[in-house]
Write an enzyme that holds these catalytic residues in place. Sequence first.
Site, short mmCIF file in Angstrom:
data_model
loop_
_atom_site.label_atom_id
_atom_site.label_comp_id
_atom_site.label_asym_id
_atom_site.label_seq_id
_atom_site.Cartn_x
_atom_site.Cartn_y
_atom_site.Cartn_z
N GLY A 12 11.07 -0.39 4.29
CA GLY A 12 9.78 -0.47 3.58
C GLY A 12 9.03 0.85 3.65
N ASP A 14 6.28 1.57 6.06
CA ASP A 14 5.93 1.98 7.42
C ASP A 14 7.18 2.26 8.27
N ALA A 83 8.11 -8.11 6.44
CA ALA A 83 7.23 -9.14 5.87
C ALA A 83 7.44 -9.23 4.37
N THR A 126 -2.85 -7.67 10.12
CA THR A 126 -3.47 -7.07 8.93
C THR A 126 -4.94 -7.43 8.75
N GLU A 128 -6.09 -8.32 6.08
CA GLU A 128 -6.15 -9.48 5.17
C GLU A 128 -6.51 -10.76 5.94
N TYR A 151 -0.47 -15.19 2.09
CA TYR A 151 -0.06 -14.04 2.92
C TYR A 151 -0.98 -13.92 4.15
N LYS A 155 -0.10 -14.50 8.24
CA LYS A 155 -0.31 -13.44 9.24
C LYS A 155 -1.25 -13.91 10.37
N HIS A 181 -2.90 1.02 4.32
CA HIS A 181 -2.45 2.40 4.48
C HIS A 181 -1.33 2.66 3.48
N ARG A 186 4.84 4.30 -0.76
CA ARG A 186 4.23 2.97 -0.87
C ARG A 186 4.94 2.20 -1.99
P1 NAP Z 1 6.80 -3.16 2.92
O1 NAP Z 1 6.93 -1.79 2.35
O2 NAP Z 1 6.65 -4.31 2.00
O3 NAP Z 1 8.09 -3.39 3.85
C1 NAP Z 1 8.39 -4.66 4.35
C2 NAP Z 1 9.83 -4.68 4.79
O4 NAP Z 1 10.13 -6.01 5.28
C3 NAP Z 1 10.85 -4.38 3.70
O5 NAP Z 1 11.71 -3.36 4.16
C4 NAP Z 1 11.61 -5.69 3.54
O6 NAP Z 1 12.97 -5.54 3.34
C5 NAP Z 1 11.45 -6.31 4.91
N1 NAP Z 1 11.70 -7.76 4.84
C6 NAP Z 1 11.13 -8.65 3.99
N2 NAP Z 1 11.64 -9.87 4.19
C7 NAP Z 1 12.55 -9.75 5.18
C8 NAP Z 1 13.42 -10.67 5.82
N3 NAP Z 1 13.45 -11.96 5.48
N4 NAP Z 1 14.22 -10.23 6.81
C9 NAP Z 1 14.23 -8.91 7.14
N5 NAP Z 1 13.43 -7.98 6.56
C10 NAP Z 1 12.60 -8.40 5.60
O7 NAP Z 1 5.58 -3.22 3.95
P2 NAP Z 1 4.81 -2.02 4.68
O8 NAP Z 1 3.71 -1.55 3.80
O9 NAP Z 1 5.78 -1.07 5.23
O10 NAP Z 1 4.10 -2.82 5.86
C11 NAP Z 1 4.77 -3.04 7.09
C12 NAP Z 1 4.17 -4.27 7.76
O11 NAP Z 1 2.78 -4.06 8.00
C13 NAP Z 1 4.27 -5.56 6.96
O12 NAP Z 1 4.46 -6.61 7.89
C14 NAP Z 1 2.88 -5.70 6.33
O13 NAP Z 1 2.60 -7.07 6.09
C15 NAP Z 1 2.01 -5.10 7.41
N6 NAP Z 1 0.78 -4.46 6.98
C16 NAP Z 1 0.84 -3.50 6.01
C17 NAP Z 1 -0.32 -2.84 5.65
C18 NAP Z 1 -0.32 -1.76 4.60
O14 NAP Z 1 -1.38 -1.43 4.09
N7 NAP Z 1 0.83 -1.18 4.28
C19 NAP Z 1 -1.54 -3.17 6.29
C20 NAP Z 1 -1.53 -4.13 7.28
C21 NAP Z 1 -0.36 -4.76 7.64
P3 NAP Z 1 13.62 -5.33 1.91
O15 NAP Z 1 13.57 -3.86 1.74
O16 NAP Z 1 14.97 -5.91 2.16
O17 NAP Z 1 12.82 -6.09 0.92
N1 GDD Z 2 -1.53 -4.81 -6.58
C1 GDD Z 2 -2.54 -4.69 -7.46
N2 GDD Z 2 -2.26 -4.45 -8.77
N3 GDD Z 2 -3.80 -4.80 -7.00
C2 GDD Z 2 -4.82 -4.63 -7.89
C3 GDD Z 2 -4.58 -4.36 -9.23
C4 GDD Z 2 -3.25 -4.28 -9.71
O1 GDD Z 2 -2.96 -4.06 -10.88
N4 GDD Z 2 -5.79 -4.22 -9.84
C5 GDD Z 2 -6.72 -4.39 -8.92
N5 GDD Z 2 -6.15 -4.65 -7.71
C6 GDD Z 2 -6.86 -4.93 -6.45
C7 GDD Z 2 -6.40 -6.20 -5.75
O2 GDD Z 2 -6.99 -7.36 -6.35
C8 GDD Z 2 -6.91 -5.93 -4.34
O3 GDD Z 2 -8.24 -6.28 -4.24
C9 GDD Z 2 -6.78 -4.41 -4.21
O4 GDD Z 2 -6.57 -3.90 -5.53
C10 GDD Z 2 -5.64 -3.95 -3.31
O5 GDD Z 2 -4.46 -4.61 -3.70
P1 GDD Z 2 -3.03 -4.19 -3.10
O6 GDD Z 2 -2.83 -2.74 -3.25
O7 GDD Z 2 -2.03 -5.10 -3.69
O8 GDD Z 2 -3.19 -4.42 -1.53
P2 GDD Z 2 -3.85 -5.60 -0.69
O9 GDD Z 2 -5.14 -5.08 -0.14
O10 GDD Z 2 -3.87 -6.87 -1.42
O11 GDD Z 2 -2.78 -5.77 0.48
C11 GDD Z 2 -2.27 -4.62 1.16
O12 GDD Z 2 -3.05 -4.32 2.29
C12 GDD Z 2 -3.08 -5.34 3.30
C13 GDD Z 2 -4.01 -4.85 4.41
O13 GDD Z 2 -5.34 -5.15 4.08
C14 GDD Z 2 -0.82 -4.95 1.56
O14 GDD Z 2 -0.20 -3.81 2.07
C15 GDD Z 2 -0.77 -6.03 2.63
O15 GDD Z 2 0.58 -6.19 3.08
C16 GDD Z 2 -1.66 -5.58 3.80
O16 GDD Z 2 -1.65 -6.55 4.83
#
Ligand code: NAP
Ligand code: GDD
Length: 325
Positions: A12, A14, A83, A126, A128, A151, A155, A181, A186
């Site tokens: 993914g 991170d 996830a 998260t 969220e 979601y 969590k 982040h 991403r």
């Molecule tokens: P991501 O890019 O969506 O990566 C998630 C990874 O989980 C992918 O590599 C996916 O594998 C793997 N996965 C999904 N289902 C699985 C399963 N059944 N078994 C094994 N692996 C599986 O997420 P990220 O942005 O790196 O975030 C990392 C973690 O932090 C996640 O748990 C997310 O919920 C949490 N988080 C993210 C943010 C953010 O803003 N990025 C903020 C807070 C928390 P595939 O490649 O095979 O699909």
């Molecule tokens: N994805 C998406 N696509 N979001 C949109 C769009 C669109 O076209 N237009 C507006 N948004 C708004 C969403 O409604 C949300 O309020 C905001 O943009 C951010 O959406 P995302 O980038 O999809 O992220 P997220 O905040 O819902 O979730 C991400 O951050 C969480 C931490 O707070 C993910 O990385 C989660 O896995 C993570 O836990």
Amino acid sequence: MAKTALITGILGQDGPYLAKLLLEKGYKVYGLIRRYSNPTFDNLDFLGVTKKIEFVDGDMTDESSLLHLIKRTMPDEVYNLAAQSFVGASWQQAKLTTEINALGVLYLLNAIKFFSPTTKFYQASTSEMFGISHDKGFQDENTIFHPRSPYGISKVYAYWMTVNFRESYDLFTCNGILFNHESPIRGIQFVTRKITDGVAQIKNGLADKLHLGNLDARRDWGFAGDYVEAMYLMLQHKTPDDYVVGTGENHSVKDFVVEAFSAAGIPDWEKYVVIDARFKRPAEVPNLKARASKAEKQLGWKTKTSFKDLVKMMVEADLKRYEAK
Ligand code: NAP
Ligand code: GDD
């Protein structure tokens, strides 16, 4: 002997940043990958670490695969980043989201408890989970949870299971409650990358519209490369605990759009952006803003990358990708 770490979610966003950090610190890194008909290592390749990782098979929904894996590897540290992480998809795939994000964590914790109880465990919690809770205008470790999506709910379960294994079995388990982040790797569905990719397409004459949902939602956006340092620091701290990680600043989706078009040198963003109901959510999280003073004081962690620099980094990477094509 080198320390060992198992990272789930290695393909993914991170996973690659964390793998790079741990490899630089001399760790041996195992990366969990699930069965894929056509796996892509692009994100790991982007950071140049693919060949340095030992890939291991398993799936968060398959308990026995996790039991075998922990029994075999007995890592010093497990970082559970796997996830179904896209909030938007979690209404359509609520059961799958729950199985991966909630039950998967229980399976992994049980595997550690049975086969490797000295393993330290990091859970990717998260912001969220806070959902619409922001009674003080920010969220910290004392803010109550009010998740707004399947979601977020999955969590919350994983968060409490992580706390419970610490309290019940004295395991070293931590929750990093990370705010949004981002980075050049991403996932393309998330709004920041969707915007920077869309801007790069428009700049190269490959698209003339960018369809988005709610432009008013506000997020505390930081850089993934900074945030994986907080994950590492949590597992090096003398006692296990839970920490909020974020920049303390937030911006609207519209602010991100304006900044991204400007970084690409395109005037008049309004000419290109179309509000499209398909991208609006049944229940929105309107306003996330971290207060990360506990992580700053106890872990010595601090965000390093500004909002402006983050947007610029992502826009430049996407422009480069299209130019290379
Ligand atoms: P991501 O890019 O969506 O990566 C998630 C990874 O989980 C992918 O590599 C996916 O594998 C793997 N996965 C999904 N289902 C699985 C399963 N059944 N078994 C094994 N692996 C599986 O997420 P990220 O942005 O790196 O975030 C990392 C973690 O932090 C996640 O748990 C997310 O919920 C949490 N988080 C993210 C943010 C953010 O803003 N990025 C903020 C807070 C928390 P595939 O490649 O095979 O699909
Ligand atoms: N994805 C998406 N696509 N979001 C949109 C769009 C669109 O076209 N237009 C507006 N948004 C708004 C969403 O409604 C949300 O309020 C905001 O943009 C951010 O959406 P995302 O980038 O999809 O992220 P997220 O905040 O819902 O979730 C991400 O951050 C969480 C931490 O707070 C993910 O990385 C989660 O896995 C993570 O836990």
